[in-house]
Design an enzyme around this catalytic site. Structure first.
Site: not given
Ligand code: PGA
Length: 259
Positions: A172, A101, A99, A13-15, A178, A218
């Site tokens: 998650e 976020e 997600h 997931n490149w965000k 993150g 992470s």
């Molecule tokens: P991260 O993100 O690996 O940077 O913790 C995972 C995600 O949000 O899918």
């Protein structure tokens, strides 16, 4: 729970990262390496603006392409939104929905996630449904309750019958995303097993044993093997560590049988 072989699924997931040129270079290099990874499914989720170029670079490879979000309506006066129909048109096979976020920063509710999920299915996209609790919820002892509520909001009523590969779930924990903090493999496994039990309740035995449940938060090359060796952890949804091809592939390698 019955042992069953599920093919590992490794998703990046490149965000909000990478220009089109960077996306193209990454996907071209990934395509050349992808043949080594015949034991797992690989997927990248670039930004909307890089989907077409990523599709171009990944042509004739088995690497799947996902968007990071979609809107529930197919078309109309919805400025700034992108529908599942248009994602299919752009070459996506998958779309991430729910997600954390999106839930936290853009105030998506369970109900929004439900409508997005089923809009994706209407267009034969595979939704990667993200669920997970915040630190506050975990500390209050509510982690399972929250995750099972998020799942039930989407899956308790199914407007269509599903096959095993029509859906992917990603657990998650929000506090692990993150932050460099990972759920212990044991805690993650426990939640994955609970998710599988909930899948059985909502979707029945056959689907619950076949649907892949990924862990995210992470995931890095140095913790991937431990996480991926757990029986109910079928892959990873990777943010930060998926931006670098070598670390993305190192995590994929950790999903090899007996790695
Ligand atoms: P991260 O993100 O690996 O940077 O913790 C995972 C995600 O949000 O899918």
């Amino acid at each position: 729970m019955t042992e069953i072989q599920r093919r590992p699924f490794i998703a990046g997931n490149w965000k909000l990262n990478k220009t089109q040129a960077e996306a193209f270079a990454f996907c071209e290099a990934l395509k050349h390496k992808a043949g080594e990874f015949d034991y797992c499914d690989l997927l990248v989720a670039p930004t909307f603006t890089s989907l077409a170029i990523a599709r171009e670079a990944l042509k004739k490879s088995a690497v799947a392409l996902a968007a990071q979000n979609c809107y529930a309506k197919d078309d109309g006066a919805y400025t700034g939104e992108v529908s599942a129909a248009l994602l299919l048109d752009a070459g996506c096979s998958h779309v991430i929905v729910g997600h954390s976020e999106r839930r936290q920063l853009f105030f998506e509710r369970d109900e929004d996630v439900r409508t997005k999920f089923w809009a994706a299915r209407r267009h034969r996209l595979v939704p990667i449904l993200c669920v997970g609790e915040t630190l506050q919820e975990r500390e209050a002892g509510d982690a399972s309750k929250v995750v099972l509520r998020q799942l039930a909001a989407v899956l308790s009523e199914c407007p269509e019958s599903l096959e095993v590969n029509d859906v992917v779930i990603a657990y998650e924990p929000v506090w692990a995303i993150g932050t460099g903090k990972t759920a212990s493999p044991e805690d993650a496994e426990q939640m994955h097993a609970e998710i599988r039990t909930a899948l059985e309740k909502h979707l029945g035995k056959t689907l619950c044993f076949g649907i892949r449940v990924l862990y995210g938060g992470s995931v890095k090359p140095d913790n991937a093997t431990q996480l991926l060796s757990k029986p109910n952890i079928d892959g990873a949804l990777i943010g930060g560590a998926s931006l670098d091809l070598d670390s993305f592939l190192a995590i994929a390698r950790a999903s090899a049988p007996c790695s």
